[in-house]
Design a protein around this motif. Structure first.
Motif, short mmCIF file in Angstrom:
data_model
loop_
_atom_site.label_atom_id
_atom_site.label_comp_id
_atom_site.label_asym_id
_atom_site.label_seq_id
_atom_site.Cartn_x
_atom_site.Cartn_y
_atom_site.Cartn_z
N PHE A 1 40.91 45.72 31.74
CA PHE A 1 39.99 46.23 30.73
C PHE A 1 38.76 45.35 30.59
CE2 PHE A 1 38.43 46.02 26.36
CZ PHE A 1 37.95 47.31 26.24
N TYR A 2 38.93 44.04 30.57
CA TYR A 2 37.78 43.17 30.37
C TYR A 2 36.76 43.35 31.49
CZ TYR A 2 38.44 40.20 26.27
OH TYR A 2 38.50 39.71 24.99
N GLY A 3 37.22 43.55 32.71
CA GLY A 3 36.29 43.82 33.80
C GLY A 3 35.53 45.11 33.56
N GLY A 4 36.24 46.13 33.04
CA GLY A 4 35.59 47.39 32.72
C GLY A 4 34.56 47.23 31.62
N LEU A 5 34.90 46.43 30.59
CA LEU A 5 33.97 46.21 29.49
C LEU A 5 32.70 45.52 29.97
CD1 LEU A 5 33.33 46.21 26.44
CD2 LEU A 5 34.58 44.04 26.28
N LEU A 6 32.86 44.47 30.77
CA LEU A 6 31.70 43.74 31.27
C LEU A 6 30.87 44.62 32.21
CD1 LEU A 6 33.35 40.26 31.93
CD2 LEU A 6 31.92 40.94 30.00
N LEU B 1 34.44 51.46 35.61
CA LEU B 1 35.39 51.65 36.71
C LEU B 1 35.22 50.57 37.77
CD1 LEU B 1 35.18 55.54 37.12
CD2 LEU B 1 37.07 54.22 36.13
N VAL B 2 33.97 50.27 38.10
CA VAL B 2 33.71 49.25 39.13
C VAL B 2 34.13 47.87 38.63
CG1 VAL B 2 31.90 48.11 40.47
CG2 VAL B 2 31.85 50.60 40.17
N GLY B 3 33.74 47.53 37.40
CA GLY B 3 34.07 46.22 36.86
C GLY B 3 35.56 46.01 36.68
N ALA B 4 36.26 47.05 36.21
CA ALA B 4 37.71 46.94 36.01
C ALA B 4 38.44 46.72 37.33
CB ALA B 4 38.23 48.20 35.32
N LYS B 5 38.01 47.39 38.38
CA LYS B 5 38.65 47.20 39.69
C LYS B 5 38.32 45.82 40.26
CE LYS B 5 40.92 49.33 41.80
NZ LYS B 5 42.39 49.23 42.01
N VAL C 1 48.23 28.62 33.60
CA VAL C 1 49.20 29.11 32.63
C VAL C 1 48.70 30.33 31.86
CG1 VAL C 1 50.25 26.84 32.36
CG2 VAL C 1 48.36 27.50 30.86
N LEU C 2 47.43 30.65 31.99
CA LEU C 2 46.84 31.78 31.26
C LEU C 2 46.54 32.93 32.20
CD1 LEU C 2 44.34 29.93 28.87
CD2 LEU C 2 46.70 30.60 28.41
N SER C 3 46.61 34.14 31.64
CA SER C 3 46.25 35.32 32.43
C SER C 3 44.73 35.42 32.56
CB SER C 3 46.81 36.58 31.77
OG SER C 3 46.11 36.84 30.56
N THR C 4 44.31 36.28 33.47
CA THR C 4 42.88 36.49 33.66
C THR C 4 42.21 36.92 32.37
OG1 THR C 4 43.29 37.14 35.96
CG2 THR C 4 41.17 37.75 35.00
N SER C 5 42.84 37.84 31.65
CA SER C 5 42.25 38.35 30.41
C SER C 5 42.20 37.28 29.33
CB SER C 5 43.04 39.56 29.91
OG SER C 5 42.88 40.65 30.78
N LEU D 1 40.92 42.82 41.38
CA LEU D 1 41.02 42.32 42.74
C LEU D 1 40.70 40.83 42.85
CD1 LEU D 1 39.33 45.22 44.75
CD2 LEU D 1 41.77 44.71 44.57
N LEU D 2 39.95 40.29 41.89
CA LEU D 2 39.50 38.90 42.00
C LEU D 2 40.64 37.91 42.20
CD1 LEU D 2 37.06 37.00 41.93
CD2 LEU D 2 37.31 36.87 39.45
N PRO D 3 41.72 37.93 41.39
CA PRO D 3 42.80 36.97 41.65
C PRO D 3 43.57 37.25 42.94
CG PRO D 3 42.94 37.89 39.42
CD PRO D 3 41.99 38.75 40.20
N ARG D 4 43.35 38.42 43.53
CA ARG D 4 44.09 38.83 44.73
C ARG D 4 43.27 38.69 46.01
NH1 ARG D 4 45.24 41.39 40.32
NH2 ARG D 4 47.41 41.93 39.81
#
Length: 259
Positions: free
Chosen positions: A96-101, A56-60, A232-236, A64-67
């Motif tokens: 999701f990747y933030g949540g996974l990490l 939950l913490v990583g996903a949030k 040109v690429l998304s965060t994920s 927020l990082l790009p924002r």
């Protein structure tokens, strides 16, 4: 499609409901496999719930990082309109990747502090990740979030009518269901390899290597701009490229060592 399910006269968000069902399915799988190995699941379940918190913490945080520039500009809202600030940055919005990490970091930290072998615990924990994710993407589909691009002519499509997240009345690619199906296949593969004796660290590397191209390709079919972009690429997509660059050489090295 079905953003809310009315139970007892109260609207229940289907995304939240499917997320809870996914967490329950992952927990039941994890708990059942530990019992089959004859282990006391008590300590391992602590790692599971700590991983949920880390997710939950990583996903949030990754959301927020790009924002961060916009978030910094909106900090005065904490005083003038805290409800608007909370709604803008903390009601929904997970990557999701933030949540996974975050989950992996929490579980690794737990294993080190409790001196629990990560490879043994991860053998039953890693297959539960795509199982949980498969439920979550169905929840995204029902809510309309993480929606696809407008469907080209002749493509299978879904048209939302009352979604608060997706454009209504436009045939869209059902990219959420594609990812859910891919995650389910990953779960079946990882579970089969677990039963054949693969240790958890190798299962983790294989999962990272296989999920990354799936996510990278499906990102091109997503039409929601809220997930954030770096060039040109998304965060994920950037995270997917990074995980393959790290995990693939490690997996090849482990496989050669086994041979």
């Amino acid at each position: 499609m079905l953003p809310f399910l009315v139970l007892g006269g109260r609207p229940i968000p289907t995304y939240s409901l499917l997320t809870l069902l996914g967490g329950a399915a992952a927990w039941l799988y994890f708990h059942h496999q530990l019992r089959r190995r004859g282990e006391n699941p008590g300590q391992a379940e602590q790692a599971f719930w700590l991983g949920i918190l880390g997710a939950l913490v990583g996903a949030k945080l990754l959301y927020l990082l790009p924002r961060l520039p916009q978030l910094a500009a909106d900090l005065p809202l904490l005083v003038s309109d805290p409800a608007l600030f909370t709604a803008r940055y903390f009601s929904g919005g997970f990557v999701f990747y933030g949540g996974l990490l975050g989950a992996l970091g929490a579980v690794v930290l737990f294993c080190r502090r409790r001196r629990v072998p990560f490879a043994r615990l991860a053998a039953v924990l890693i297959p539960a990740v795509p199982l949980f994710h498969a439920f979550g993407r169905v929840g995204c589909f029902l809510a309309g979030c993480c929606h696809g691009i407008p469907a080209p002519a002749g493509w299978p499509a879904v048209t939302f009518r009352v979604s608060p997240a997706a454009p209504n009345g436009v045939p869209l690619v059902p990219v959420q269901l594609w990812e859910s199906a891919g995650c389910l296949l990953l779960f079946l593969l990882l579970d089969r390899l677990r039963r054949r004796g693969w240790p958890g660290d190798r299962l983790l590397l294989l999962y990272l290597v296989l999920y990354a191209p799936l996510r990278f390709v499906l990102e091109w079919f997503r039409g929601d701009a809220a997930r954030g972009f770096w060039g040109v690429l998304s965060t994920s997509q950037w995270v997917a490229l990074s995980t393959v660059a790290v995990a693939l050489p490690l997996l090849v090295r482990r496989m050669r060592r086994r041979t």
